[in-house]
Scaffold this active site. Structure first.
Site, PDB file in Angstrom:
ATOM      1  CE1 TYR A 100      -7.238  43.514 -15.050  1.00 17.93           C
ATOM      2  CE2 TYR A 100      -6.030  42.753 -17.691  1.00 17.93           C
ATOM      3  CZ  TYR A 100      -6.980  42.931 -15.858  1.00 17.93           C
ATOM      4  OH  TYR A 100      -8.165  42.834 -16.059  1.00 17.93           O
ATOM      5  CE  LYS A 138       3.246  14.656 -30.019  1.00 13.34           C
ATOM      6  NZ  LYS A 138       5.034  14.517 -29.671  1.00 13.34           N
TER       7      LYS A 138
END
Ligand SMILES: *Cc1c(COP(=O)(O)O)cnc(C)c1O
Length: 375
Positions: free
Chosen positions: A270, A50
């Site tokens: 940042y 999956k």
């Protein structure tokens, strides 16, 4: 990058500009499959593919384990099964864990995709399809034994058994359930679920069962059933505290974009979450949270070069990360050098721990910008 591009990998202009190099070791994956087969024999091992085989590439993974004898493949969503079907020979069975959605029934029947029936509603959809197409159709039935996620709940077992007895057109290949705490062998929930599943098996005499995910394989033979369903163990993730570790399958190296020397007091990244206390040498590497290196690695994680730990400094950006390379001799790294994110010195598990998550989330989040290469 598409799945086809992963298996037929070539250096295209586009790939040459990739920020990092994701190497999938299909030989190691194959050995992990063999190892799991030996651990659960005489039970079989299905491959859980999956989410594009946990981000690794469903097609090359499925082909690799098929060549080693695997004939049972689980995906989560119906569309994953449709995409995988052409890659596998007709004797491979593809099971859809989330089962049927209204409208999928005919494609399922036509393409030999086997739904996992999780509810009376899904059973009715399949039963109606049997009538309409006038065919016997295969199914797997999932029971909830204590996770409250998918499967027939305990209070519906009785009614469900009635439906099964009345239906001749659905061929139940096996019944299954899923363990909630299998990665914690000492967790008492495992034995509770096993006891509950034992009651179900007694209600369906002669029908085989599937129970163990990777963690369940580590819990011992009582949990193995007819078909074990490991995912993360195939892909080299730690799945138990027992000494059963598998070989790493995923290696990731990321390119250096720029290096610099900064004075004491330099603000990095940042919001300037990192300020240098002394002169440091820094490098910026070409992968960020858009490439699946979570923002929670900010000021926490590290990468490696030549076995030397290079800590992440400042915030992880979307497309880049800044690392402190002062531990390396000056000039060691420059434009185009590569540093190790997953490899001999750091596992996916290590990165997941630093990021406050699990290896599953790291692998499935790796993103599409790396140059992928199978070996
Ligand atoms: C994802 C999944 C698995 C595989 O789990 P791992 O922990 O990766 O081995 C097995 N069974 C079901 C029902 C799943 O959803």
């Amino acid at each position: 990058m598409t799945q086809a591009a992963i298996s037929d990998w070539k250096i295209t202009d586009e790939a040459a500009g990739a920020p990092g190099y994701l190497t999938i070791d299909l030989k190691a994956l194959g050995r992990n499959y063999d190892r799991l087969c030996a651990l659960v024999a005489p039970a079989r091992v299905a491959a859980i593919v999956k989410a594009d085989a946990y981000g690794i590439g469903a097609e090359p993974v499925a082909r690799t384990v098929y060549a080693r004898g695997c004939r049972d493949f689980f995906v989560a969503q119906f569309n994953e099964a449709v995409l995988l079907r052409p890659a596998l020979a007709g004797d491979a069975r593809i099971f859809v864990l989330n089962g049927l959605q209204p409208g999928n029934e005919d494609v399922c029947a036509r393409q030999n995709i086997v739904p996992v029936i999780n509810s009376l509603e899904q059973w009715k959809l399949w039963s109606d399809t049997v009538r309409r197409l006038n065919r016997i159709l295969p199914a797997v039935v999932q029971f909830d034994t204590g996770m409250s996620r998918l499967g027939i709940p305990p209070e519906e077992r009785e009614a469900f058994a009635g439906e099964v007895a009345a239906e001749r057109g659905i061929d139940i290949l096996f019944v299954m359930s899923h363990l909630a705490s299998a990665d914690e062998p000492e967790n008492l929930q495992n034995a509770d679920q096993l006891a509950e599943f034992g009651k179900i098996a007694a209600q369906f005499p002669g029908i085989d069962f599937s129970f163990a995910n990777s963690g369940g394989v580590g819990l011992g033979a009582a949990y193995h059933g007819l078909i074990a369903r490991p995912g993360i163990a195939l892909y080299g993730g730690a799945f138990t505290s027992a000494p059963l570790s598998m070989e790493p399958v995923v290696h990731l190296d990321v390119a250096v974009v720029q290096t610099r020397t900064v004075p004491a007091g330099a603000r990095v990244g940042y919001s300037a979450t990192h300020i240098t206390r002394e002169p440091r040498r820094l490098a910026t590497i070409a992968a960020g949270y858009a490439d699946g290196l979570p923002r929670s690695l900010s000021d926490k994680g590290a990468v490696y070069y030549d076995g030397i730990r290079l800590p992440i400094v400042g915030r992880v950006s979307m497309d880049s990360i800044t690392i402190d390379i002062s531990a390396l001799p000056e000039g060691t790294l420059g434009l185009g050098s590569r540093v190790e994110v997953f490899g001999p010195h750091q596992t996916v598990e290590d990165v997941a721990r630093d990021a406050g998550t699990i290896s599953y989330e790291i692998l499935t989040g790796l993103g599409q910008r790396y140059q992928r290469h199978c070996r």
